[in-house]
Scaffold this motif. Structure first.
Motif, PDB file in Angstrom:
ATOM      1  N   ASP A  28       3.469   3.898 -24.436  1.00 18.53           N
ATOM      2  CA  ASP A  28       2.721   3.715 -25.494  1.00 18.53           C
ATOM      3  C   ASP A  28       2.657   4.892 -26.656  1.00 18.53           C
ATOM      4  O   ASP A  28       2.743   4.758 -27.586  1.00 18.53           O
ATOM      5  CB  ASP A  28       1.235   3.242 -25.102  1.00 18.53           C
ATOM      6  CG  ASP A  28       0.821   2.098 -24.457  1.00 18.53           C
ATOM      7  OD1 ASP A  28       1.523   1.208 -24.603  1.00 18.53           O
ATOM      8  OD2 ASP A  28      -0.192   1.805 -24.015  1.00 18.53           O
ATOM      9  N   ALA A  29       2.623   6.115 -26.025  1.00 18.70           N
ATOM     10  CA  ALA A  29       2.835   7.173 -26.753  1.00 18.70           C
ATOM     11  C   ALA A  29       4.190   7.344 -27.649  1.00 18.70           C
ATOM     12  O   ALA A  29       4.202   7.778 -28.787  1.00 18.70           O
ATOM     13  CB  ALA A  29       2.621   8.456 -25.891  1.00 18.70           C
ATOM     14  N   MET A  30       5.097   6.895 -26.777  1.00 16.46           N
ATOM     15  CA  MET A  30       6.504   6.850 -27.685  1.00 16.46           C
ATOM     16  C   MET A  30       6.649   5.828 -28.547  1.00 16.46           C
ATOM     17  O   MET A  30       7.473   5.975 -29.481  1.00 16.46           O
ATOM     18  CB  MET A  30       7.646   6.642 -26.443  1.00 16.46           C
ATOM     19  CG  MET A  30       7.671   8.038 -25.534  1.00 16.46           C
ATOM     20  SD  MET A  30       8.938   7.672 -24.225  1.00 16.46           S
ATOM     21  CE  MET A  30      10.426   7.860 -25.017  1.00 16.46           C
ATOM     22  N   THR A  31       5.826   4.844 -28.443  1.00 14.60           N
ATOM     23  CA  THR A  31       6.372   3.609 -29.543  1.00 14.60           C
ATOM     24  C   THR A  31       5.097   3.366 -30.357  1.00 14.60           C
ATOM     25  O   THR A  31       5.288   2.771 -31.064  1.00 14.60           O
ATOM     26  CB  THR A  31       6.381   2.298 -28.611  1.00 14.60           C
ATOM     27  OG1 THR A  31       5.241   1.869 -27.649  1.00 14.60           O
ATOM     28  CG2 THR A  31       7.624   2.341 -27.699  1.00 14.60           C
ATOM     29  N   SER A  32       4.132   4.199 -30.295  1.00 16.43           N
ATOM     30  CA  SER A  32       3.084   4.042 -31.292  1.00 16.43           C
ATOM     31  C   SER A  32       3.416   4.584 -32.441  1.00 16.43           C
ATOM     32  O   SER A  32       4.154   5.679 -32.789  1.00 16.43           O
ATOM     33  CB  SER A  32       1.559   4.501 -30.516  1.00 16.43           C
ATOM     34  OG  SER A  32       1.851   5.922 -30.488  1.00 16.43           O
ATOM     35  N   SER A  33       2.483   4.128 -33.496  1.00 16.86           N
ATOM     36  CA  SER A  33       2.728   4.713 -35.042  1.00 16.86           C
ATOM     37  C   SER A  33       1.912   6.041 -34.946  1.00 16.86           C
ATOM     38  O   SER A  33       1.203   6.116 -34.269  1.00 16.86           O
ATOM     39  CB  SER A  33       2.399   3.586 -36.189  1.00 16.86           C
ATOM     40  OG  SER A  33       1.256   3.140 -36.058  1.00 16.86           O
ATOM     41  N   ASP A  34       1.749   6.765 -36.294  1.00 15.96           N
ATOM     42  CA  ASP A  34       1.076   7.759 -36.695  1.00 15.96           C
ATOM     43  C   ASP A  34      -0.284   7.423 -36.727  1.00 15.96           C
ATOM     44  O   ASP A  34      -1.272   8.171 -36.846  1.00 15.96           O
ATOM     45  CB  ASP A  34       1.595   8.567 -37.893  1.00 15.96           C
ATOM     46  CG  ASP A  34       2.926   9.189 -37.382  1.00 15.96           C
ATOM     47  OD1 ASP A  34       3.337   9.110 -36.217  1.00 15.96           O
ATOM     48  OD2 ASP A  34       3.739   9.485 -38.378  1.00 15.96           O
ATOM     49  N   GLU A  35      -0.733   6.063 -36.810  1.00 21.85           N
ATOM     50  CA  GLU A  35      -2.034   5.857 -37.263  1.00 21.85           C
ATOM     51  C   GLU A  35      -2.795   5.823 -35.961  1.00 21.85           C
ATOM     52  O   GLU A  35      -2.462   5.101 -34.843  1.00 21.85           O
ATOM     53  CB  GLU A  35      -2.120   4.152 -37.679  1.00 21.85           C
ATOM     54  CG  GLU A  35      -1.303   4.104 -39.216  1.00 21.85           C
ATOM     55  CD  GLU A  35      -1.341   2.579 -39.588  1.00 21.85           C
ATOM     56  OE1 GLU A  35      -1.950   1.995 -39.191  1.00 21.85           O
ATOM     57  OE2 GLU A  35      -0.439   2.242 -40.409  1.00 21.85           O
ATOM     58  N   PRO A  36      -3.881   6.202 -36.003  1.00 26.11           N
ATOM     59  CA  PRO A  36      -4.939   6.324 -34.688  1.00 26.11           C
ATOM     60  C   PRO A  36      -5.396   4.845 -34.420  1.00 26.11           C
ATOM     61  O   PRO A  36      -5.821   4.396 -35.501  1.00 26.11           O
ATOM     62  CB  PRO A  36      -5.923   7.369 -34.969  1.00 26.11           C
ATOM     63  CG  PRO A  36      -5.873   7.365 -36.630  1.00 26.11           C
ATOM     64  CD  PRO A  36      -4.710   6.937 -36.854  1.00 26.11           C
ATOM     65  N   LYS A  37      -5.245   4.505 -33.433  1.00 28.21           N
ATOM     66  CA  LYS A  37      -5.996   3.182 -32.802  1.00 28.21           C
ATOM     67  C   LYS A  37      -7.405   3.467 -32.466  1.00 28.21           C
ATOM     68  O   LYS A  37      -7.777   4.602 -31.941  1.00 28.21           O
ATOM     69  CB  LYS A  37      -5.125   2.644 -31.641  1.00 28.21           C
ATOM     70  CG  LYS A  37      -3.941   2.381 -31.850  1.00 28.21           C
ATOM     71  CD  LYS A  37      -3.383   1.501 -30.959  1.00 28.21           C
ATOM     72  CE  LYS A  37      -1.893   1.229 -31.089  1.00 28.21           C
ATOM     73  NZ  LYS A  37      -1.131   0.779 -29.852  1.00 28.21           N
ATOM     74  N   PRO A  38      -8.267   2.591 -32.800  1.00 26.35           N
ATOM     75  CA  PRO A  38      -9.609   2.681 -32.377  1.00 26.35           C
ATOM     76  C   PRO A  38      -9.778   2.684 -31.173  1.00 26.35           C
ATOM     77  O   PRO A  38      -9.287   1.970 -30.288  1.00 26.35           O
ATOM     78  CB  PRO A  38     -10.530   1.595 -32.986  1.00 26.35           C
ATOM     79  CG  PRO A  38      -9.370   0.539 -33.124  1.00 26.35           C
ATOM     80  CD  PRO A  38      -8.146   1.267 -33.507  1.00 26.35           C
ATOM     81  N   PRO A  39     -10.964   3.737 -30.482  1.00 25.81           N
ATOM     82  CA  PRO A  39     -11.136   3.582 -28.891  1.00 25.81           C
ATOM     83  C   PRO A  39     -11.598   2.094 -28.533  1.00 25.81           C
ATOM     84  O   PRO A  39     -12.087   1.438 -29.168  1.00 25.81           O
ATOM     85  CB  PRO A  39     -12.067   4.719 -28.742  1.00 25.81           C
ATOM     86  CG  PRO A  39     -12.685   4.965 -30.181  1.00 25.81           C
ATOM     87  CD  PRO A  39     -11.735   4.527 -31.186  1.00 25.81           C
ATOM     88  N   PRO A  40     -11.412   1.870 -27.182  1.00 25.72           N
ATOM     89  CA  PRO A  40     -11.904   0.370 -26.585  1.00 25.72           C
ATOM     90  C   PRO A  40     -13.300   0.413 -26.816  1.00 25.72           C
ATOM     91  O   PRO A  40     -13.780  -0.483 -27.073  1.00 25.72           O
ATOM     92  CB  PRO A  40     -11.486   0.788 -25.307  1.00 25.72           C
ATOM     93  CG  PRO A  40     -10.222   1.747 -25.134  1.00 25.72           C
ATOM     94  CD  PRO A  40     -10.517   2.481 -26.322  1.00 25.72           C
ATOM     95  N   ALA A  41     -14.002   1.490 -26.646  1.00 27.37           N
ATOM     96  CA  ALA A  41     -15.560   1.345 -26.880  1.00 27.37           C
ATOM     97  C   ALA A  41     -16.160   0.796 -28.149  1.00 27.37           C
ATOM     98  O   ALA A  41     -16.773  -0.086 -28.213  1.00 27.37           O
ATOM     99  CB  ALA A  41     -16.207   2.766 -26.654  1.00 27.37           C
TER     100      ALA A  41
END
Length: 137
Positions: free
Chosen positions: A92-105
């Motif tokens: 996930d860290a290698m394939t994710s974009s620079d946009e932060p994803k919302p936390p699961p909570a």
């Protein structure tokens, strides 16, 4: 009445045999005590454990690479969940974009629809919720 030498010899032999039998019975009582049996079992188990450990050390000395492979495979099997989680996080860290994803909570805080209350199998009409109005000041 006097005993003949044969009868006297027989009585002495009976007394000797009786004493030997009583001594054997005492030894059996000592050997069959639970404490004695437990101690003997413990000693035999320690000896067997030491023999097994010695055999294992000899096997490792003869084939260190094979034993290392078996230990590594066993370790990976026992730690398969943490290894899988780490691999997923790395991917996930290698394939994710620079946009932060919302936390699961944050995803769980969405309002869920409230089911309508029922009365004897029929839907009860509930009054419409009051709307909040903002006052301009």
């Amino acid at each position: 009445m006097t005993d003949t030498p044969k009868v006297a010899a027989a009585r002495i032999e009976v007394a000797r045999t009786r004493a030997a039998l009583i001594e054997t019975a005492r030894e059996l009582q000592l050997r069959l005590q639970p404490k004695t049996l437990a101690n003997e079992a413990w000693e035999k188990a320690k000896e067997k454990g030491a023999d097994l450990a010695e055999d294992a050390v000899d096997a490792v000395r003869k084939r260190p690479v094979a034993v290392g492979g078996v230990v590594a495979a066993l370790t990976m099997f026992l730690a398969r969940e943490p290894i899988k989680d780490a691999a997923v996080k790395l991917y996930d860290a290698m394939t994710s974009s620079d946009e932060p994803k919302p936390p699961p909570a944050a995803l769980e805080t969405r309002e869920k629809p409230v089911p309508k209350p029922t009365v004897r199998g029929r839907v009860r009409k509930s009054p419409a919720p009051a709307r909040k109005t903002e006052k301009a000041t």
